[in-house]
Design an enzyme around this catalytic site. Sequence first.
Site, PDB file in Angstrom:
ATOM      1  N   ASP A   1       0.824  -1.211   0.000  1.00  0.00           N
ATOM      2  CA  ASP A   1       0.000   0.000   0.000  1.00  0.00           C
ATOM      3  C   ASP A   1       0.859   1.262   0.000  1.00  0.00           C
ATOM      4  O   ASP A   1       0.335   2.362   0.131  1.00  0.00           O
ATOM      5  CB  ASP A   1      -0.923   0.011   1.234  1.00  0.00           C
ATOM      6  CG  ASP A   1      -2.395  -0.031   0.841  1.00  0.00           C
ATOM      7  OD1 ASP A   1      -2.692  -0.122  -0.363  1.00  0.00           O
ATOM      8  OD2 ASP A   1      -3.239   0.040   1.743  1.00  0.00           O
TER       9      ASP A   1
ATOM     10  N   ASP B   1     -11.025  -7.402  11.412  1.00  0.00           N
ATOM     11  CA  ASP B   1     -10.839  -8.827  11.667  1.00  0.00           C
ATOM     12  C   ASP B   1     -11.953  -9.379  12.559  1.00  0.00           C
ATOM     13  O   ASP B   1     -12.508 -10.458  12.281  1.00  0.00           O
ATOM     14  CB  ASP B   1      -9.473  -9.089  12.291  1.00  0.00           C
ATOM     15  CG  ASP B   1      -9.074  -8.022  13.312  1.00  0.00           C
ATOM     16  OD1 ASP B   1      -9.972  -7.261  13.751  1.00  0.00           O
ATOM     17  OD2 ASP B   1      -7.894  -7.945  13.675  1.00  0.00           O
TER      18      ASP B   1
END
Length: 466
Positions: free
Chosen positions: A157, A300
């Site tokens: 990224d 998550d």
Amino acid sequence: MTVFADGGHLVAALLVVLLYVCIAPELDARRTWVRALFAGTAVALTVRYLWWRVTDTILPVEPEWTGQYAWHLVFFGTELALAVEGWVFLLMMSRTRLRHDEADANVAWARAQDPASLPSVDVLIPTYNEGWDVREKTIVCACALDWPKLAVHVLDDGARDWLRDRCAEYGVHYIRRPDRAHAKAGNINHALTVTHNELVLTFDADFVAQRDFLLRTVGFFRDPSVAVVQVPHHFFNADPLQMNLKLHQQHADDQEFFFGDLMPSRDAWGVAFSCGSNSLIRRTALELSKGIPTSSITEDILTSVVMLQHGLRTVYLNERLARGLAPEGVAAMYVQRARWARGGIQLLFLREGPLAARGLSFVQRLFFLPLSWVISTIGMAIMLFGPILFLWFDLVAVPIAGGRELIDYQVPAILAMVFASRALSRVKRNPLVALAHQTFMMFRLLPAVLHSLVKPFAVGFKVTPK
């Protein structure tokens, strides 16, 4: 009150000490009935204390809306909220589950199979701004995993050409997406569109895997209902608090307590969850959840909640199959903890979160509530104001009670909670150090918690500095 004259109420405190100091070492704390005994004793004595608070210190007081009466009610409400959080914690800890034998069976199964028949695995290593000194070990160990059908992908990224060239040298796939939307979750979701293997294993930038990671975990997916297998986060370096106070040999940090005790108990209740790194997920389960959810900065946990709504299962294997780097400074540690607190609170406001989602049981909803972030943080702040309000404004938290009554009722409840926590935990924690850490953390987290309750989505994802 003559009932106190004979000292009979002190018997409760003595029984607690006898149970936890003399009897507890002789009992097998893995057995559910033993754990229920410890937890039930603590619950019973806290209920006893709260009942005394209501009947002897709340109801006898004439309701006059003065500052003293208001503070009395606020303090009791805080005690009640903290007790409820403690009961939920004890309920969770009343069960535990270890899967070492199952992991051994997984290895034997994998060794006996034709390699061509084993599930294929994509290893995803999302990265943002980490240096090569951190990244290299993760890549090398991912490539060395003992598994015949494996593809390693570095998800950059940071748009770094030098990292692309290094990945080419090591023979791993380099994936760069056209934008940076949704931070880590968006990075993984883009990678899911250009990879195809049956299982997806994610490692954070600083985690180094053991060679047998997949041998011990893939076999759980023989059960088609299993969506996630999570292993603990274990660290090369000490927690900043442990390091500064030189307590790493005497006191386990909160991460070790979470992965060593809480997650095995969550697993026993069927509410273990993906923790981002060291997490192996079935691709078809990710397709059900339309990839990694991006509506929370703790993507998550939300991923696991969504999968549980579809009737899938999560599994936790308490084995140290990968190691990483803990935050090296206090500031970095609380960037991480504040993100977790904000993300947990965000779940309360989401349609797919534990309150509003369909398909979850009561226990699943209960154990995904961010009680520790909200109640512990705010409750600790209120408790710390007690002495200040007494010294400055002469406001007493429990106006009618004397010292003897507090000893008779409060001390057994406190002892029971402390000893129950110790008896149900495998990791070594000093309760005074844990309380000091919680107090210190409260000052750093209280602004984030209060802000998140009012504006839960105002702050985006912040990478933990490494």
